[in-house]
Design a protein around this motif. Sequence first.
Motif, PDB file in Angstrom:
ATOM      1  N   UNK A1057       8.277   5.323   5.728  1.00  0.00           N
ATOM      2  CA  UNK A1057       9.042   6.029   6.761  1.00  0.00           C
ATOM      3  C   UNK A1057      10.396   6.516   6.256  1.00  0.00           C
ATOM      4  N   UNK A1058      11.064   5.708   5.408  1.00  0.00           N
ATOM      5  CA  UNK A1058      12.447   5.990   5.042  1.00  0.00           C
ATOM      6  C   UNK A1058      12.542   6.789   3.739  1.00  0.00           C
ATOM      7  N   UNK A1059      11.594   6.541   2.806  1.00  0.00           N
ATOM      8  CA  UNK A1059      11.680   7.222   1.509  1.00  0.00           C
ATOM      9  C   UNK A1059      10.634   8.330   1.377  1.00  0.00           C
ATOM     10  N   UNK A1060       9.508   8.162   2.057  1.00  0.00           N
ATOM     11  CA  UNK A1060       8.449   9.182   1.950  1.00  0.00           C
ATOM     12  C   UNK A1060       7.137   8.539   1.566  1.00  0.00           C
ATOM     13  N   UNK A1061       6.024   9.171   1.979  1.00  0.00           N
ATOM     14  CA  UNK A1061       4.720   8.510   1.809  1.00  0.00           C
ATOM     15  C   UNK A1061       4.285   8.442   0.357  1.00  0.00           C
ATOM     16  N   UNK A1062       4.862   9.328  -0.534  1.00  0.00           N
ATOM     17  CA  UNK A1062       4.398   9.226  -1.928  1.00  0.00           C
ATOM     18  C   UNK A1062       5.572   8.966  -2.866  1.00  0.00           C
ATOM     19  N   UNK A1063       6.645   8.387  -2.342  1.00  0.00           N
ATOM     20  CA  UNK A1063       7.794   8.046  -3.195  1.00  0.00           C
ATOM     21  C   UNK A1063       7.396   6.908  -4.149  1.00  0.00           C
ATOM     22  N   UNK A1064       7.887   6.923  -5.411  1.00  0.00           N
ATOM     23  CA  UNK A1064       7.524   5.853  -6.351  1.00  0.00           C
ATOM     24  C   UNK A1064       7.749   4.437  -5.797  1.00  0.00           C
ATOM     25  N   UNK A1065       8.798   4.235  -5.001  1.00  0.00           N
ATOM     26  CA  UNK A1065       9.000   2.904  -4.404  1.00  0.00           C
ATOM     27  C   UNK A1065       7.844   2.527  -3.494  1.00  0.00           C
ATOM     28  N   UNK A1066       7.359   3.528  -2.737  1.00  0.00           N
ATOM     29  CA  UNK A1066       6.239   3.263  -1.818  1.00  0.00           C
ATOM     30  C   UNK A1066       5.002   2.850  -2.619  1.00  0.00           C
ATOM     31  N   UNK A1067       4.798   3.491  -3.775  1.00  0.00           N
ATOM     32  CA  UNK A1067       3.638   3.150  -4.614  1.00  0.00           C
ATOM     33  C   UNK A1067       3.744   1.690  -5.052  1.00  0.00           C
ATOM     34  N   UNK A1068       4.947   1.283  -5.476  1.00  0.00           N
ATOM     35  CA  UNK A1068       5.162  -0.120  -5.883  1.00  0.00           C
ATOM     36  C   UNK A1068       4.863  -1.065  -4.715  1.00  0.00           C
ATOM     37  N   UNK A1069       5.360  -0.698  -3.522  1.00  0.00           N
ATOM     38  CA  UNK A1069       5.150  -1.572  -2.353  1.00  0.00           C
ATOM     39  C   UNK A1069       3.655  -1.732  -2.059  1.00  0.00           C
ATOM     40  N   UNK A1070       2.904  -0.647  -2.214  1.00  0.00           N
ATOM     41  CA  UNK A1070       1.449  -0.729  -1.997  1.00  0.00           C
ATOM     42  C   UNK A1070       0.817  -1.715  -2.983  1.00  0.00           C
ATOM     43  N   UNK A1071       1.275  -1.677  -4.250  1.00  0.00           N
ATOM     44  CA  UNK A1071       0.697  -2.587  -5.252  1.00  0.00           C
ATOM     45  C   UNK A1071       0.972  -4.046  -4.883  1.00  0.00           C
ATOM     46  N   UNK A1072       2.211  -4.317  -4.438  1.00  0.00           N
ATOM     47  CA  UNK A1072       2.540  -5.701  -4.071  1.00  0.00           C
ATOM     48  C   UNK A1072       1.711  -6.157  -2.881  1.00  0.00           C
ATOM     49  N   UNK A1073       1.574  -5.262  -1.883  1.00  0.00           N
ATOM     50  CA  UNK A1073       0.815  -5.638  -0.688  1.00  0.00           C
ATOM     51  C   UNK A1073      -0.638  -5.947  -1.066  1.00  0.00           C
ATOM     52  N   UNK A1074      -1.187  -5.178  -2.004  1.00  0.00           N
ATOM     53  CA  UNK A1074      -2.579  -5.411  -2.422  1.00  0.00           C
ATOM     54  C   UNK A1074      -2.717  -6.815  -3.006  1.00  0.00           C
ATOM     55  N   UNK A1075      -1.719  -7.232  -3.787  1.00  0.00           N
ATOM     56  CA  UNK A1075      -1.772  -8.567  -4.385  1.00  0.00           C
ATOM     57  C   UNK A1075      -1.804  -9.643  -3.299  1.00  0.00           C
ATOM     58  N   UNK A1076      -0.953  -9.487  -2.264  1.00  0.00           N
ATOM     59  CA  UNK A1076      -0.890 -10.529  -1.234  1.00  0.00           C
ATOM     60  C   UNK A1076      -2.153 -10.520  -0.382  1.00  0.00           C
ATOM     61  N   UNK A1077      -2.774  -9.331  -0.206  1.00  0.00           N
ATOM     62  CA  UNK A1077      -4.068  -9.275   0.496  1.00  0.00           C
ATOM     63  C   UNK A1077      -5.117 -10.028  -0.307  1.00  0.00           C
ATOM     64  N   UNK A1078      -5.097  -9.821  -1.620  1.00  0.00           N
ATOM     65  CA  UNK A1078      -6.057 -10.480  -2.506  1.00  0.00           C
ATOM     66  C   UNK A1078      -5.881 -11.997  -2.392  1.00  0.00           C
TER      67      UNK A1078
END
Length: 1305
Positions: A1057-1078
């Motif tokens: 919402x704050x940086x943009x849907x394809x901002x590099x920070x958002x990509x990093x956040x997606x990777x971390x969330x995937x780890x916690x889902x796993x």
Amino acid sequence: CPKKDKEFSLHKPEEFNTQNQIVLELVFADTSVMNGGGAHNHLEESKQDGAGDTDGGEDSNEQEVIVIQDTGFTVKIQAPGTEPFDLQVSPQEMVQEIHQVLMDREDTCHRTCFSLQLDGNVLDNFAELKSIEGLQEGSLLKVVEEPYTVREARIHVRHIRDLLKSLDPSDAYNGVDCNSLSFLSVFTDGDLGDSGKRKKKGSELEQIDCTPPEHILPGSKERPLVPLQPQNKDWKPLQCLKVLTMSGWNPPPGNRKMHGDLLYLYMVTVEERHISITASTRGFYLNQSTTYTFNPKPANPSFLSHSLVELLSQISPAFKKNFTSLQKKRVQRHPFERIATPFQVYSWTAPMVDHAMDCVRAEDAYTSRLGYEEHIPGQTRDWNEELQTTRELARKNLPERLLRERAIFKVHSDFAAAATRGSMAVIDGNVMAINPGEETRMQMFIWNNIFFSLGFDVRDHYRELGGDAAAHAAPTNDLNGVRAYGAVDVEGLYTLGTVVVDYRGYRVTAQSIIPGILEREQEQSVIYGSIDFGKTVVSHGKYLDLLEKTSRPLKVQKHNVLNEKDEAVELCSSVECKGIIGNDGRHYILDLLRTFPPDLNFLPVEGEQLLPECLKQGFPRQHRHRLACLRQELIEAFVEHRYLLFMKMAALQLMQQKAHKDSKMAALTETGSPAPVANPPCTEAPESSGTSTETITHDPKSREVVLNACKAVGSISNTSFDIRFNPDIFSPGVRFPEDSVDDIQKQKQLLKDAAAFLVSCQIPSLIKDCLDHSALPMDGATLTEALHQRGINVRYLGNVLEFVNKTPAKWYHHRIGISELITRCAKHIFKTYLQGVELSALSAAVSHFLNCFLSSFPDAVAHLPADELVSRRKNRKRRNRVPGGGDNTAWASLTPSELWKNIVSEAQSYYHFTLHCESADQVVEEYGLQKITLLREISIKAGIQILIKEYNFDSRHKPTFTEEDILNIFPVVKHVNPKASDAFHFFQSGQAKVQQGFLKEGCELINEALNLFNNVYGAMHVEICACLRLLARLNYIMGDHPEALSNQQKAVLMSERVLGIEHPNTIQEYMHLALYCFANGQLSTALKLLYRARYLMLLVCGEDHPEMALLDSNIGLVLHGVMEYDLSLRFLENALAINSKYHGPRSLKLALSHHLVARVYESKAEFRSALQHEKEGYTIYKNQVGEAHEKTKESSEYLKYLTQQAVALQRTMNEIYKNGSNASIMPLKVWIPFLLDTGLGIVGGILLYRHIQKDLENLKAEVQRRQQLQESGKSMEELSEDSPLQASGFSMAPCCLKLTIHTLS
């Protein structure tokens, strides 16, 4: 509750009890409003504030925080027509906040005009709950309907419209009302927390389809655009009404007013029934008017209802059904998907959205809604008064500081929105100029109490500094000055609210207005500084006192200049900085464009020679203008560098003296004179260093030492380290008195040293960080941020690229640098190109430019807006006087080859870099760029919004873009980002604790920081995002996976919402969330998130990037976990290739990659390949960490095991060949230790490799041991020396607790 602050009038802060707004409302932590934009890693830049200072104040801060967190209690709420329900509230909340909660709840959301009553007494909206007599645990509050007024009726209609549009993303696409996009819920199917509890690990395995779309697979060259915005099934609009609009019969005539009519509405229901509704003081009812006849009498039946929703539910069954399901969906969405952000975020892609009739939007477009009539009744906002009043609020203790920072932040975000809207209105020609008789370039505007000027050189003001180029650069320099003085925050010194907006090729500066400035001539107003760049100069004692306080933090030297009468005038800023006392008696400073000293690398001065390291790289270079300044980050890095030099020199000289001394001097040492220097205070920040040397100046020899060291580093004081710059050096037209010649010489030398420092230290250190992967830029924005953090201006981009060219490996950062350089050159050209385009041809012109820039079609021809509406007999006299006036069609003659020639020459003249290309295709070929990435970069930089569809860039038969593909042009906005200082210090202290290994205390401090951030910024802000990310990581390490998941989900939503849907920070956040889902056993969700991250990364920077290895290893591990071996192998082998390229053949990361690939081959029973890979890994371990290391031993064991398995398999196969189907087949053994790492995931380059239970127990034991030691006061050094975890490879690393049980590198 998206409108919580609406009623907080900043005009009379004294009306509010200080703690009114300090609602550390844990109840509403998720739904309080606002947030921010700007730089991402400010939180990580802990160096500048000096972590040392924070610990001292930390205890007192914690005390204060406890004071304002009173315990909450529960009240019962009884609303008409619903069952009573319980609500948890906090004593500092205002009654207003309960109103907001009720307007957001599913069963009471349709009420807006009501009061809350306790035992028959109406509660005051602005009273704090704790001040209400008789309100206690279990009290019953009744919701009582109140009569409407016109204002209340309008608010009600607006609220109902907001509820009807609550799932509609069109506001986010159009970039209005601080709405922005988020797609996380598409991949998680709703809220992760609940689904985590529902799913069973075992049953999930059967139903996963793990195959990703073709374009996500390694090696795919396809880069589709459509998946960027996946279809969200919730957005399929549930139509409740066809039309809801104000009736043409408004306003009610006098006789009807006296019957209580307030306004009339016209509606068309889904069943095609046309109805006319009266809003009266008692509520809403049907009247008998039609489109052409006015009959205000109530219809029969009239269905009088206090709420519009109740009325419509009786008239239209479809409305009732759809509205109910719409509200159910609305409240199911995560609050972070619907809260407004504090600064608008624009999307560069959007689908074609149907344009629906909307009365509120239409009304907003034609009123100056920024005054928010309900905000301060009856007047537009006096921005200057609000901005300055909030600065004057008290700041003695934490509650006061929080109120002050909250108010400052809120006003700034409102001001930025108003200034942006005004700038667009100015350029679109909707605002009358205050000097309409002058040429359009010279016009100035006032709208909504904001002053607007265009970035052109009017009246030859900047003639000597570079004309229009200087006038274009000055506003951003000025904004940097405003930012710097605002951060120093000296009481009594005021700056103007400043926002710089680039829109449709024009630069607009929006400023708040100093009271009284418009009534008098500038010459009379200015009592400090110069209005003609130093020809006439005046000074003022009060200004000198105030600016003196800023001179140390901003490193500005007090100096004398000569005025027109050759008299010396004392200044403590550059001469352009003007001091004006407003009619309100406040001391304002403006024109801060030379706050920081000039950059001599881009300012050739006759007779001045730069240092050899600059000359060697071709400096000084001619720049477009003479306003090139050094960045504040550079000044601070330079001073820090000099300080360390100073301490080394002083210590060295004292040690030499000591060595030469005889026994007498030894005796002297015992009395303690030079002793302090033996332990030089290098840990101090340069700010506080003035005192550090005074301890050693009692003894004359020591004094001499300090004097020598001061001279050597260029300190302005002879007794202590103090470096400051004179910003007027080399300013044309500024003259200095003769008695300061030596001083000026010193200052010139200092500037040359700083210019050399940038070229010889900062640029190489950036390249080094890229090569050893401690800086990993992914796109233009992150590259620019990496440059700025080290104080390197973007005009050095050509130099940075030259430097990269000299390194043996031209890697991804070279590609990102080239792409940034090309898109910036294209942006410069696009800016002047757009200025010549009239409004009706805008989409045709933009699509033509993009075709010339990116399409392979060789003869892109512009489609002049044919004859949609053009009249044949153009009336030349009636030319509109918008800045981009004329009916100019020169833009249509641009050709691709001409544009690329211009880009190449712009790269040469601006960045001094030679590009080898004549077309887009050549660039792609030569530098390995992707056209889709170039499209994203130019769209974001120039504010273009394009239709989301698949573009064929490579067709040689038709152009890529048509004018229908250009949907909008957005403004690009620069503004000040006020900071939450107390929250920031808590965050830093928390980080420091985490680094020392005290996870629990760190976690508590960071939670506290989160509360304070929420309190200042509201619920959404980029710094809150960093806070949540760190909390999630700590939760994960401490074993609380569900909590980690919940915090990380918020971090992802906020980043989108704050940086943009394809901002590099958002990509990093997606990777971390995937780890916690796993870790939570949600494998299919983890895979979807990883695939999403991979898609975004391919779009943003392509496959060739070190982070991709990390991502692919993760995907490979999850696929291995669900037994998709072939697919897993594709990703792991790609990771292996990338690791080999970027980390070299001897890297432990590569060894790990080999091992992971070997494991998949083992699972496929292909033992020969498995052996081959594990041998590679073993060799690396043996050479890098020795045979005795645990990893080497493990690898060796695994090799033996693989060999045995291979032999056993061969035997079995032989047996089958020999005996046919009667063969007795040996069961294959499984290599146990490697099946225990189920929670295996790679985060941010760290393998959280929970390998064997024993190691986890080790970690827990270690953390407990450290906490006991901390209580007994044992130092960290002792602690780490006897730590068993050091032996087993644990390392607690800075800022993000890099936990590695088996250290990778």
